[in-house]
Design an enzyme around this catalytic site. Structure first.
Site, PDB file in Angstrom:
ATOM      1  N   HIS A 129       0.822  -1.210   0.000  1.00  0.00           N
ATOM      2  CA  HIS A 129       0.000   0.000   0.000  1.00  0.00           C
ATOM      3  C   HIS A 129       0.852   1.254   0.000  1.00  0.00           C
ATOM      4  CE1 HIS A 129       0.675   0.715   4.342  1.00  0.00           C
ATOM      5  NE2 HIS A 129       0.492  -0.587   4.508  1.00  0.00           N
ATOM      6  N   CYS A 145       3.173  -5.378   6.424  1.00  0.00           N
ATOM      7  CA  CYS A 145       2.790  -4.884   5.102  1.00  0.00           C
ATOM      8  C   CYS A 145       3.995  -4.238   4.428  1.00  0.00           C
ATOM      9  CB  CYS A 145       1.658  -3.867   5.224  1.00  0.00           C
ATOM     10  SG  CYS A 145       0.066  -4.593   5.664  1.00  0.00           S
TER      11      CYS A 145
END
Length: 170
Positions: A129, A145
């Site tokens: 992201h 992440c």
């Protein structure tokens, strides 16, 4: 002759000004031939993400990876694609930061997911992201992440499809 060079230089400068600036990406040779075009390869130790575009060639992006103890390796697949996603902190993040709201709306400058989310599955626990904290790119900063500059995640998002393989290496 010099006039033509000057005109070409001005034209190239004007063309470059119209495109959004690349933050941390470049086309590079990729000696590891195990990966098919369209595969995302993440080398955690390098803090780099490679999107394989052809045999022996990839687009390399600088990324943030998981903190010590939060890094992982393996194969996942793109199972979610979102533009300006809202974010609900996972239980572990909420436990470490109890003052976080239950949801931060998409597009908010406080939203840590940035401009795009490329969700990885199965389980959807991890994602690639954007970020509202660009100073973390190139560091070990997340709960597992992979963070990218917003312009870079927008670029990658446009290239991937549901089911794209993501190979995470040490």
């Amino acid at each position: 002759m010099l006039r033509h060079i000057a005109v070409a230089t001005i034209a190239l400068s004007a063309a470059g000004a119209a495109a959004p600036p690349a933050e941390a990406r470049e086309v590079v040779g990729m000696r590891d031939g195990r990966f098919d075009p369209g595969t995302i390869v993440i080398r955690t130790g390098e803090r780099k993400l490679y999107y394989v575009v052809s045999p022996g060639e990839a687009i390399r992006y600088t990324i943030a990876v998981g903190k010590a103890g939060k890094q992982w390796r393996g194969v996942k697949y793109v199972e979610e694609l979102q533009v300006d996603p809202a974010w609900s902190p996972p239980a572990e993040v909420k436990r470490d930061n109890p003052r976080l709201p239950d949801v931060i709306p998409g597009g908010s400058p406080r939203n840590p997911m940035g401009a795009r989310v490329i969700g990885l599955g199965p389980t959807g626990q991890y994602a690639i992201h954007g970020t509202n904290m660009p100073n973390t790119i190139g560091t070990a900063a997340s709960y597992g992440c992979f963070r990218m500059h917003n312009q870079d995640v927008i670029d990658l998002y446009a290239r991937v499809r549901m089911g794209t393989p993501v190979v995470v290496l040490p």
